[in-house]
Design an enzyme around this catalytic site. Sequence first.
Site, PDB file in Angstrom:
ATOM      1  N   ALA A  65       0.879  -1.170   0.000  1.00 23.93           N
ATOM      2  CA  ALA A  65       0.000   0.000   0.000  1.00 23.93           C
ATOM      3  C   ALA A  65       0.917   1.221   0.000  1.00 23.93           C
ATOM      4  O   ALA A  65       2.085   1.123   0.409  1.00 23.93           O
ATOM      5  CB  ALA A  65      -0.870  -0.019   1.241  1.00 23.93           C
ATOM      6  N   GLY A 108       0.592  -4.806   0.929  1.00 28.73           N
ATOM      7  CA  GLY A 108      -0.598  -4.794   0.074  1.00 28.73           C
ATOM      8  C   GLY A 108      -0.355  -5.458  -1.275  1.00 28.73           C
ATOM      9  O   GLY A 108      -1.286  -5.970  -1.896  1.00 28.73           O
ATOM     10  N   GLU A 111      -0.821  -9.014  -0.669  1.00 31.19           N
ATOM     11  CA  GLU A 111      -2.256  -9.200  -0.407  1.00 31.19           C
ATOM     12  C   GLU A 111      -3.069  -9.124  -1.704  1.00 31.19           C
ATOM     13  O   GLU A 111      -4.010  -9.888  -1.901  1.00 31.19           O
ATOM     14  CB  GLU A 111      -2.727  -8.150   0.612  1.00 31.19           C
ATOM     15  CG  GLU A 111      -2.094  -8.378   1.977  1.00 31.19           C
ATOM     16  CD  GLU A 111      -2.284  -7.227   2.940  1.00 31.19           C
ATOM     17  OE1 GLU A 111      -1.951  -6.073   2.584  1.00 31.19           O
ATOM     18  OE2 GLU A 111      -2.777  -7.465   4.052  1.00 31.19           O
ATOM     19  N   GLU A 131       4.565  -5.171   7.215  1.00 30.34           N
ATOM     20  CA  GLU A 131       3.873  -4.058   7.898  1.00 30.34           C
ATOM     21  C   GLU A 131       4.375  -3.852   9.324  1.00 30.34           C
ATOM     22  O   GLU A 131       4.401  -2.730   9.827  1.00 30.34           O
ATOM     23  CB  GLU A 131       2.357  -4.314   7.928  1.00 30.34           C
ATOM     24  CG  GLU A 131       1.657  -4.173   6.587  1.00 30.34           C
ATOM     25  CD  GLU A 131       1.625  -5.465   5.762  1.00 30.34           C
ATOM     26  OE1 GLU A 131       2.364  -6.424   6.088  1.00 30.34           O
ATOM     27  OE2 GLU A 131       0.854  -5.497   4.784  1.00 30.34           O
TER      28      GLU A 131
HETATM   29  C1  HXC Z   1       5.161   4.358  -1.267  1.00 30.95           C
HETATM   30  C2  HXC Z   1       7.081   3.375  -2.042  1.00 30.95           C
HETATM   31  C3  HXC Z   1       6.701   2.135  -1.492  1.00 30.95           C
HETATM   32  C4  HXC Z   1       5.457   2.062  -0.797  1.00 30.95           C
HETATM   33  C5  HXC Z   1       8.609   1.892  -2.461  1.00 30.95           C
HETATM   34  N1  HXC Z   1       8.254   3.185  -2.634  1.00 30.95           N
HETATM   35  N2  HXC Z   1       7.674   1.233  -1.763  1.00 30.95           N
HETATM   36  N3  HXC Z   1       6.315   4.477  -1.937  1.00 30.95           N
HETATM   37  N4  HXC Z   1       4.756   3.203  -0.714  1.00 30.95           N
HETATM   38  N5  HXC Z   1       4.984   0.929  -0.280  1.00 30.95           N
HETATM   39  C6  HXC Z   1       9.000   4.221  -3.330  1.00 30.95           C
HETATM   40  C7  HXC Z   1      10.220   4.677  -2.560  1.00 30.95           C
HETATM   41  O1  HXC Z   1       9.864   5.626  -1.574  1.00 30.95           O
HETATM   42  C8  HXC Z   1      11.071   5.263  -3.670  1.00 30.95           C
HETATM   43  O2  HXC Z   1      10.609   6.540  -4.026  1.00 30.95           O
HETATM   44  C9  HXC Z   1      10.773   4.348  -4.837  1.00 30.95           C
HETATM   45  O3  HXC Z   1       9.529   3.702  -4.542  1.00 30.95           O
HETATM   46  C10 HXC Z   1      11.848   3.258  -5.006  1.00 30.95           C
HETATM   47  O4  HXC Z   1      11.985   2.581  -3.776  1.00 30.95           O
HETATM   48  P1  HXC Z   1      13.402   2.316  -3.065  1.00 30.95           P
HETATM   49  O5  HXC Z   1      13.121   2.057  -1.632  1.00 30.95           O
HETATM   50  O6  HXC Z   1      14.358   3.418  -3.383  1.00 30.95           O
HETATM   51  O7  HXC Z   1      13.856   0.987  -3.828  1.00 30.95           O
HETATM   52  P2  HXC Z   1      14.835  -0.162  -3.290  1.00 30.95           P
HETATM   53  O8  HXC Z   1      15.984   0.455  -2.529  1.00 30.95           O
HETATM   54  O9  HXC Z   1      15.118  -1.032  -4.455  1.00 30.95           O
HETATM   55  O10 HXC Z   1      13.990  -0.956  -2.207  1.00 30.95           O
HETATM   56  C11 HXC Z   1      12.829  -1.689  -2.636  1.00 30.95           C
HETATM   57  C12 HXC Z   1      11.951  -2.084  -1.384  1.00 30.95           C
HETATM   58  C13 HXC Z   1      11.662  -0.802  -0.570  1.00 30.95           C
HETATM   59  C14 HXC Z   1      12.739  -3.088  -0.520  1.00 30.95           C
HETATM   60  C15 HXC Z   1      10.704  -2.745  -1.920  1.00 30.95           C
HETATM   61  O11 HXC Z   1      11.156   0.206  -1.448  1.00 30.95           O
HETATM   62  C16 HXC Z   1      10.641  -1.022   0.524  1.00 30.95           C
HETATM   63  O12 HXC Z   1      10.975  -1.575   1.580  1.00 30.95           O
HETATM   64  N6  HXC Z   1       9.400  -0.558   0.312  1.00 30.95           N
HETATM   65  C17 HXC Z   1       8.359  -0.615   1.289  1.00 30.95           C
HETATM   66  C18 HXC Z   1       7.854  -2.018   1.419  1.00 30.95           C
HETATM   67  C19 HXC Z   1       6.759  -2.104   2.473  1.00 30.95           C
HETATM   68  O13 HXC Z   1       7.004  -1.803   3.654  1.00 30.95           O
HETATM   69  N7  HXC Z   1       5.528  -2.494   2.058  1.00 30.95           N
HETATM   70  C20 HXC Z   1       4.430  -2.557   2.930  1.00 30.95           C
HETATM   71  C21 HXC Z   1       3.699  -1.276   2.906  1.00 30.95           C
HETATM   72  S1  HXC Z   1       2.413  -1.225   4.122  1.00 30.95           S
HETATM   73  P3  HXC Z   1      11.433   7.891  -3.664  1.00 30.95           P
HETATM   74  O14 HXC Z   1      10.610   8.952  -4.350  1.00 30.95           O
HETATM   75  O15 HXC Z   1      11.409   7.999  -2.186  1.00 30.95           O
HETATM   76  O16 HXC Z   1      12.781   7.676  -4.244  1.00 30.95           O
HETATM   77  C22 HXC Z   1       1.174  -2.049   3.444  1.00 30.95           C
HETATM   78  C23 HXC Z   1       0.025  -2.062   4.349  1.00 30.95           C
HETATM   79  C24 HXC Z   1      -1.170  -2.783   3.852  1.00 30.95           C
HETATM   80  O17 HXC Z   1       1.182  -2.548   2.372  1.00 30.95           O
HETATM   81  C25 HXC Z   1      -2.345  -2.576   4.729  1.00 30.95           C
HETATM   82  C26 HXC Z   1      -2.153  -2.335   6.186  1.00 30.95           C
HETATM   83  C27 HXC Z   1      -2.160  -0.909   6.609  1.00 30.95           C
END
Ligand code: HXC
Length: 257
Positions: A65, A108, A111, A131
Site C-alpha cells: 500500500a 498490500g 495481499e 507491515e
Molecule cells: C510508497 C514506495 C513504497 C510504498 C517503495 N516506494 N515502496 N512508496 N509506498 N509501499 C518508493 C520509494 O519511496 C522510492 O521513491 C521508490 O519507490 C523506489 O523505492 P526504493 O526504496 O528506493 O527501492 P529499493 O531500494 O530497491 O527498495 C525496494 C523495497 C523498498 C525493498 C521494496 O522500497 C521497501 O521496503 N518498500 C516498502 C515495502 C513495504 O514496507 N511495504 C508494505 C507497505 S504497508 P522515492 O521517491 O522515495 O525515491 C502495506 C500495508 C497494507 O502494504 C495494509 C495495512 C495498513
Amino acid sequence: MTYQTILTERRDSVLLIRLNRPEALNALNSTVAQELIAVTAEADADDSIGCLVLTGSEKAFAAGADIKEMQPLTFQDVAVTDKFSEWSLFTNRRKPIIAAVSGFALGGGCELAMMCDFILASDTAKFGQPEIKLGTIPGMGGSQRLTRFVGKSKAMDMVLTGRMMDAAEAERCGLVSRVFPAVDLVEEAVKVATVVAGMSQPVAAMAKEAVNRAFETTLAEGLLVERRLFHSTFALEDRSEGMAAFVARRPADFKNR
Ligand code: HXC
C-alpha cells in the site's frame, strides 16, 4: 476508459492489466484501487473477455500500500472510511484473475496477489508482509489469506518478522502455483490465461465460486455448494457439448467462451 496508474492490453480473449507506477514500485494508492476495481468491473461485463492477468514490472509487482499516502492518516480517517474495505469488490469478480508476480510483492502487493485466483511467479519474485516494521499490521487480508495459503506457522513467521520469501519457498509452501524465468513470466501467464479463457465462461465462474467457498465455509457446506454448482452445469449447453465432444473424440466447441 483511460487510466492513470494501470495499462491494459487485449490478447484475444485475455485482458492483461499492468500496474504502472514505476516511480513508487507500483505502490497501491487509492487511484490504483479505484482503477483496478473499475477495470475488473468492465471486464466482468464484457463477454469477449474470458480471463484476466494482473502483473507489475520486472522489479516490482507492488511494493505495498502507498506508505506516503497512509502516513498522515489518523485512526479516525481509516476507521470512518473503513479503509481497504473496497477491495471486496475486486475479490467478488466472476471472471478468473491470475496474478503474474515478478520482483517485490510486499504488504498490500502480496495481499493483492492473494486476492487473485492463483499466483504465477517469476524466479525473482519476493513475497512479504513487512507491515510490522512500519508499526502496523496487514490490512488487506494478509493475516487471513496468507494463513489459509501457507498455514499458521509460516504465516506467523512472515507477519511477525516481516521477512521476505523467495519464489522457490513460495512455490514449496503453496503460495504460488508455478514459477517461470522472469523474462518469460508475462507471456507464460497469458498462455495460462488463454487456456482458462478457452473454457466455458459460466462453468469457469462456477469453478471459481466453488474453490472460493473452500476459503469461506465448513467442509460440509462447501461440499453442498460444490454439488449444487456441479448440478447447475447440467443446465448448460456447454456441458452437453463438452461431454459430447469427449465421446465423439473431438475438441469441445464451447458456445459461451
Ligand atoms: C510508497 C514506495 C513504497 C510504498 C517503495 N516506494 N515502496 N512508496 N509506498 N509501499 C518508493 C520509494 O519511496 C522510492 O521513491 C521508490 O519507490 C523506489 O523505492 P526504493 O526504496 O528506493 O527501492 P529499493 O531500494 O530497491 O527498495 C525496494 C523495497 C523498498 C525493498 C521494496 O522500497 C521497501 O521496503 N518498500 C516498502 C515495502 C513495504 O514496507 N511495504 C508494505 C507497505 S504497508 P522515492 O521517491 O522515495 O525515491 C502495506 C500495508 C497494507 O502494504 C495494509 C495495512 C495498513
